[in-house]
Structure formats: C-alpha cells, structure tokens
Design an enzyme around this catalytic site. Structure first.
Site, PDB file in Angstrom:
ATOM      1  N   CYS A 109       0.927  -1.200   0.078  1.00 55.52           N
ATOM      2  CA  CYS A 109      -0.060   0.049  -0.093  1.00 55.52           C
ATOM      3  C   CYS A 109       0.937   1.277   0.155  1.00 55.52           C
ATOM      4  O   CYS A 109       1.633   1.507  -1.047  1.00 55.52           O
ATOM      5  CB  CYS A 109      -0.820  -0.212   1.197  1.00 55.52           C
ATOM      6  SG  CYS A 109      -2.225   1.106   0.878  1.00 55.52           S
ATOM      7  N   HIS A 211      -3.500  -5.162   0.575  1.00 55.83           N
ATOM      8  CA  HIS A 211      -3.125  -5.540   1.996  1.00 55.83           C
ATOM      9  C   HIS A 211      -3.283  -7.218   2.094  1.00 55.83           C
ATOM     10  O   HIS A 211      -4.190  -7.607   2.693  1.00 55.83           O
ATOM     11  CB  HIS A 211      -3.564  -4.910   3.113  1.00 55.83           C
ATOM     12  CG  HIS A 211      -3.470  -3.431   3.359  1.00 55.83           C
ATOM     13  ND1 HIS A 211      -2.456  -3.195   4.198  1.00 55.83           N
ATOM     14  CD2 HIS A 211      -4.120  -2.383   2.475  1.00 55.83           C
ATOM     15  CE1 HIS A 211      -2.417  -1.674   4.139  1.00 55.83           C
ATOM     16  NE2 HIS A 211      -3.145  -1.466   3.197  1.00 55.83           N
ATOM     17  N   GLU A 213      -1.271  -9.035   4.073  1.00 59.96           N
ATOM     18  CA  GLU A 213      -1.159  -9.462   5.438  1.00 59.96           C
ATOM     19  C   GLU A 213      -2.656  -9.617   6.074  1.00 59.96           C
ATOM     20  O   GLU A 213      -2.571 -10.411   7.301  1.00 59.96           O
ATOM     21  CB  GLU A 213      -0.472  -8.459   6.221  1.00 59.96           C
ATOM     22  CG  GLU A 213      -1.174  -6.961   6.703  1.00 59.96           C
ATOM     23  CD  GLU A 213      -1.188  -5.947   5.591  1.00 59.96           C
ATOM     24  OE1 GLU A 213      -1.711  -5.036   6.019  1.00 59.96           O
ATOM     25  OE2 GLU A 213      -0.893  -6.288   4.445  1.00 59.96           O
TER      26      GLU A 213
END
Length: 235
Positions: A109, A211, A213
């Site tokens: 990001c 994202h 994660e």
C-alpha cells in the site's frame, strides 16, 4: 540462522502516550514464514539507516499515511491531510540504501507508493477527483479481510506464479502510482486501470497496492507474497 526482515514503524500517540507502532499482521506474516521481524523506527536520525541495512536480509515497507506530494514536486490536493515528512524521508533513504546492498524489498500500500517515489516516480494524489472512471478503492476498515475487487496480473512477473492471471484483493487507498519510476514495470492493474502492483527490472523490489497481510489467513495464496520476500532474502 533465520532470515531477518526489517519492518518500518513510526511514532504515534495513543491515550496521551507516545509509541512506535507497526501493525500486528505484518509481524505475524513474517513470523509465519519462519523469518525474524526486525522493527525499524523511522525517525529524524538517518545516521542509523546503514546499520539497519547491514542488520537485515530483506525489507518490508508497510501501509500508513499518504506520501507527501512535496516529495515529488507537487502541492497537496485538499484530500491529502495526513502526511509525515520524517517518515517519508527516512523510508526513502532506507529503501535506496537497501537496494544498493542488493537486498530485496516488499512494499504494501503506502509502501508501494513510497518505493515508486523513492526511485523517481509520482503519484495520483486522489483517485476519485483525478480519474474519470474508477472503482471503489477504499473499502470500510472493518472488513479488512474481505476481497472487494479484482486485479489482472501480468505474466512473467513475481506475482503470476503466486496468484495466477487474476486475483480478488482488498483495498484501502485514495492515492496510487501515476508516473512509474524508471527501472520498474507494472505487474497488476485494477479494472479501471489503476496500478496495483509493480516490480523492479531485476526482480529484487516488488510491491502491491492491496493488503495481503490481512488476506493470507483466509485466502492462502497471498501468503506466497511473504514467502517470496523471505526466499529472495535468503540468497
């Protein structure tokens, strides 16, 4: 010896107290790949950067605030209201020094945006007001593990063996890569043309606008992004 991955963090104030913070999920994503996360505080003292670079085998630049347009020679759009110059300057120098040591870098990001700026690129400051056609790139923060739009992935890219030719991703940004930095190529785009991933010509630096994660525990393929960073860092 386990592979060490640096992750940048920055000073924040919570309940009147100052902390250096980084999202738990970034740390867990590195731990789940059997590597050791090394937290790097981004501050005004850039003299420590070379020591951090020597300490780690690879680098992860996480998400966060908008990159200041002053970093690429523009004045801020009215929507750009939260920037941190110290963080911008520190991360840019950290990225450049890590790259000069031929150590791999993953950006997520904001991390993708500051990588592009560090190497001479520019950003779209506000997608809704600067592009004629766009899809929703900023979903509710309460659904961070939801995949809400698709991206098309380029063949012969780092991401293609991991995600295939198309993937569904999450999205939390209003800025995006505009002019691509020299020495990089686009490796994924959204349906509206917004750049969603890039990588350097030598394959040591790669980044995504979404994202992973927040996705990999639900959608296992995304763990391959962190696995690739660790693998590159072992070479």
């Amino acid at each position: 010896m386990k592979t060490k991955i640096g992750i940048t963090c920055y000073q924040n104030t919570l309940d009147g107290q100052s902390y250096y913070t980084v999202g738990e999920k970034y740390v867990k994503a590195i731990l789940d790949q059997g590597a050791i996360p090394v937290i790097i505080p981004a501050d005004e003292d850039a003299s420590s950067i070379s020591s951090y670079v020597e300490m780690v085998d690879g680098l992860l630049i996480p998400g966060g605030e908008d990159v200041s347009p002053l970093q690429y020679g523009e004045e801020p759009h009215p929507s750009v209201i939260l920037t941190k110059e110290v963080k911008d300057d520190f991360e840019k120098e950290l990225i450049l020094q890590t790259n000069r040591q031929s150590k791999p870098i993953l950006g997520i990001c904001r991390g993708m945006q500051i990588i592009n700026v560090a190497f001479g690129g520019t950003l779209i400051q506000d997608i809704p007001s600067e592009t004629e056609e766009y899809i929703a790139h900023k979903q509710a923060m309460s659904i961070r593990s939801e995949a809400t739009h698709t991206v098309k992935v380029e063949e012969n890219s780092i991401l293609y063996p991991i995600l295939g030719k198309q993937a569904r991703v999450n999205s939390y940004h209003h800025q995006a890569v505009k002019t691509l930095a020299s020495g990089f190529r686009v490796t994924a785009r959204a349906q509206d043309g917004i750049i969603e991933a890039l990588e350097s010509d030598d394959g040591r630096v790669f980044a995504v606008q979404w994202h992973p994660e927040c996705l990999y525990e639900r959608y296992a393929d995304f763990s391959g992004i962190f696995k690739k960073l660790v693998e590159l860092s072992q070479r």
